[in-house]
Design a protein around this motif. Structure first.
Motif, short mmCIF file in Angstrom:
data_model
loop_
_atom_site.label_atom_id
_atom_site.label_comp_id
_atom_site.label_asym_id
_atom_site.label_seq_id
_atom_site.Cartn_x
_atom_site.Cartn_y
_atom_site.Cartn_z
N ALA A 94 1.52 28.93 7.65
CA ALA A 94 0.61 28.59 7.00
C ALA A 94 0.73 27.67 5.67
CB ALA A 94 -0.64 29.48 6.61
N THR A 95 1.85 28.12 5.21
CA THR A 95 2.19 27.40 3.91
C THR A 95 3.09 26.29 3.86
OG1 THR A 95 4.10 29.06 3.47
CG2 THR A 95 1.93 29.49 2.85
N HIS A 96 3.98 26.02 5.00
CA HIS A 96 4.89 24.96 5.07
C HIS A 96 4.19 23.79 5.97
CE1 HIS A 96 9.47 23.86 5.77
NE2 HIS A 96 8.66 22.77 5.32
N ILE A 97 3.78 22.87 4.98
CA ILE A 97 3.13 21.81 5.60
C ILE A 97 3.61 20.19 5.52
CG2 ILE A 97 0.67 22.87 4.96
CD1 ILE A 97 0.76 21.03 2.41
N PRO A 98 3.33 19.50 6.48
CA PRO A 98 3.77 17.89 6.28
C PRO A 98 3.48 17.39 4.97
CG PRO A 98 1.88 18.29 7.68
CD PRO A 98 2.35 19.48 7.29
N LEU A 99 4.57 16.41 4.49
CA LEU A 99 4.12 15.87 3.36
C LEU A 99 5.19 14.50 3.41
CD1 LEU A 99 3.20 15.10 0.49
CD2 LEU A 99 5.04 16.48 -0.52
N LEU A 100 4.61 13.53 3.78
CA LEU A 100 5.07 12.00 4.05
C LEU A 100 4.65 11.05 3.26
CD1 LEU A 100 4.51 11.97 8.19
CD2 LEU A 100 6.64 12.95 6.83
N VAL A 101 5.46 10.27 2.56
CA VAL A 101 5.30 9.30 1.61
C VAL A 101 5.67 7.96 1.93
CG1 VAL A 101 5.32 8.34 -0.71
CG2 VAL A 101 5.26 11.01 -0.27
N SER A 102 4.89 7.04 2.01
CA SER A 102 5.64 5.63 2.31
C SER A 102 5.13 4.53 0.89
CB SER A 102 4.66 4.84 3.41
OG SER A 102 5.04 3.71 3.74
N LEU A 103 6.35 4.18 0.31
CA LEU A 103 6.08 3.47 -0.81
C LEU A 103 6.78 2.09 -0.63
CD1 LEU A 103 5.40 3.96 -3.87
CD2 LEU A 103 8.09 4.54 -4.53
N PRO A 104 6.21 1.21 -0.95
CA PRO A 104 6.60 -0.23 -0.68
C PRO A 104 7.84 -0.25 -1.58
CG PRO A 104 4.29 -0.24 -1.55
CD PRO A 104 4.55 0.96 -1.41
N GLY A 105 9.05 -0.88 -0.86
CA GLY A 105 10.16 -0.81 -1.46
C GLY A 105 11.10 0.39 -1.64
N GLY A 106 10.35 1.57 -1.16
CA GLY A 106 11.10 2.67 -1.18
C GLY A 106 12.10 2.99 -0.19
N LEU A 107 12.74 4.03 -0.29
CA LEU A 107 13.62 4.60 0.76
C LEU A 107 12.99 4.57 2.27
CD1 LEU A 107 15.86 7.34 -0.99
CD2 LEU A 107 16.62 4.64 -0.45
N GLN A 108 13.69 4.29 3.36
CA GLN A 108 13.17 4.32 4.54
C GLN A 108 13.80 5.47 5.40
OE1 GLN A 108 10.49 2.32 5.89
NE2 GLN A 108 10.73 1.57 3.39
N GLY A 109 12.98 6.30 6.10
CA GLY A 109 13.72 7.43 6.85
C GLY A 109 14.36 8.66 6.14
N THR A 130 0.81 -1.32 0.03
CA THR A 130 0.09 0.07 -0.03
C THR A 130 0.85 1.20 0.03
OG1 THR A 130 -1.72 -1.07 1.14
CG2 THR A 130 -1.96 1.29 1.34
N VAL A 131 0.35 2.07 -0.99
CA VAL A 131 1.14 3.36 -0.95
C VAL A 131 0.43 4.39 0.11
CG1 VAL A 131 1.77 5.43 -2.23
CG2 VAL A 131 1.85 3.23 -3.30
N ILE A 132 1.09 4.90 0.96
CA ILE A 132 0.59 5.95 1.92
C ILE A 132 1.29 7.32 1.66
CG2 ILE A 132 0.14 6.77 4.25
CD1 ILE A 132 0.48 3.66 4.97
N ILE A 133 0.31 8.66 1.37
CA ILE A 133 0.67 9.65 1.58
C ILE A 133 -0.11 10.51 2.21
CG2 ILE A 133 0.94 11.81 -0.24
CD1 ILE A 133 0.98 9.81 -2.72
N PHE A 134 0.58 11.19 3.11
CA PHE A 134 0.20 12.07 4.42
C PHE A 134 0.41 13.45 4.20
CE2 PHE A 134 0.19 14.15 8.36
CZ PHE A 134 -1.05 13.87 9.02
N SER A 135 -0.60 14.30 4.02
CA SER A 135 -0.29 15.87 4.00
C SER A 135 -1.39 16.46 4.44
CB SER A 135 0.12 16.16 2.38
OG SER A 135 0.59 17.59 2.58
N THR A 136 -1.60 17.64 4.21
CA THR A 136 -2.73 18.55 4.36
C THR A 136 -2.60 19.78 3.48
OG1 THR A 136 -3.78 19.79 6.17
CG2 THR A 136 -1.46 20.11 6.12
N ASP A 137 -3.86 20.53 3.64
CA ASP A 137 -4.07 21.62 2.61
C ASP A 137 -3.19 23.09 2.93
OD1 ASP A 137 -5.85 21.86 4.38
OD2 ASP A 137 -7.37 22.59 3.11
N HIS A 138 -3.19 23.29 4.39
CA HIS A 138 -2.86 24.45 4.89
C HIS A 138 -2.05 24.39 6.39
CE1 HIS A 138 -6.25 25.59 6.81
NE2 HIS A 138 -6.84 25.24 5.96
N GLY A 139 -1.54 25.13 6.92
CA GLY A 139 -1.19 25.01 8.46
C GLY A 139 -1.99 26.38 8.95
#
Length: 235
Positions: free
Chosen positions: A85-100, A58-67
């Motif tokens: 307001a503009t600098h938001i979290p963006l996290l991606v978990s990709l199977p087989g992708g880089l960790q951390g 499963t690919v997981i992408i976590f973010s938000t639209d604004h702070g």
């Protein structure tokens, strides 16, 4: 900017003229509670995927639209281009992708769309100006050197170090994010940074002009002709 923001909030039934420290603490406490709730719910989703044997596929992408300003600069909400307001979290978990791994390239939320299309094996439409997020194992385009922001009453250009904000109801603001990460020192009137201001202002003006042209392009009868008569042909 503060005066304008206060007036706008007053029209919404909120008066921030006396924005006390205690009120800021209360707002921040409520916000922290919301973040904790989101953290819990995301954990529930991940646990559910794991229990069903789906997490590793499963690919997981976590973010938000604004702070939210949460009292920074004496403001609440999101209606300007301060980092809160503009600098938001963006996290991606990709199977087989880089960790951390952590990447500090300039990216935009629309790049999530290009990334999802790539992962799904779909062609990205030519008209889409998103690009694949970096460090996910795909062939990547050159990193962005600029990002632009547009609101009803303001425009922004940011090159990773310098940020210029132009507001229709207030004067421009120029910040150096490396030396002044909290955006407390507006350098727009400092003659030592006149060249930086003029460079970014020209870039922002060009982007706005191109955006106006593109916003009308699909409604023109013949975009590349001096004639607007139907008999001259349509694309």
């Amino acid at each position: 900017l503060r005066a304008t923001h206060i007036e706008a909030r007053r029209n919404m039934g909120m008066d921030l003229e006396q924005f006390t420290t205690e009120e800021k603490k209360t707002i921040r406490a409520h916000y922290a509670g919301l973040v904790k709730q989101i953290d819990h719910e995301v954990g529930e989703i991940i646990d559910s995927l794991r229990s069903r044997g789906l997490l590793e596929n499963t690919v997981i992408i976590f973010s938000t639209d604004h702070g939210d300003y949460l009292g920074d600069h004496g403001l609440d909400g999101k209606a300007a281009f301060f980092e809160a307001a503009t600098h938001i979290p963006l996290l991606v978990s990709l199977p087989g992708g880089l960790q951390g791994s952590v990447n500090s390239d300039l990216v935009e939320l629309r790049d999530v769309t290009a990334t999802i299309l790539k992962i799904a094996g779909c062609e990205q439409p030519r008209y889409m100006d998103a690009q694949i997020l970096p460090d996910l194992g795909f062939q990547e385009p050159p990193a962005r050197t600029r990002i632009f922001g547009m609101l009803t009453q303001g425009w922004m250009v940011f090159d990773g170090e310098w940020k210029l904000c132009q507001y229709s109801l207030d004067g421009p603001m120029l910040f150096n994010l490396k030396d002044d990460p909290d955006e407390l020192i507006n350098l727009v009137k400092d003659p030592a940074y006149g060249d930086v201001f003029r460079r970014l202002s020209a870039e922002l003006t060009k982007e706005m002009m191109q955006s106006i042209v593109l916003s009308m392009h699909d409604r023109l009868v013949a975009p590349y002709s001096l004639s607007s008569e139907d008999r001259m042909g349509r694309e």
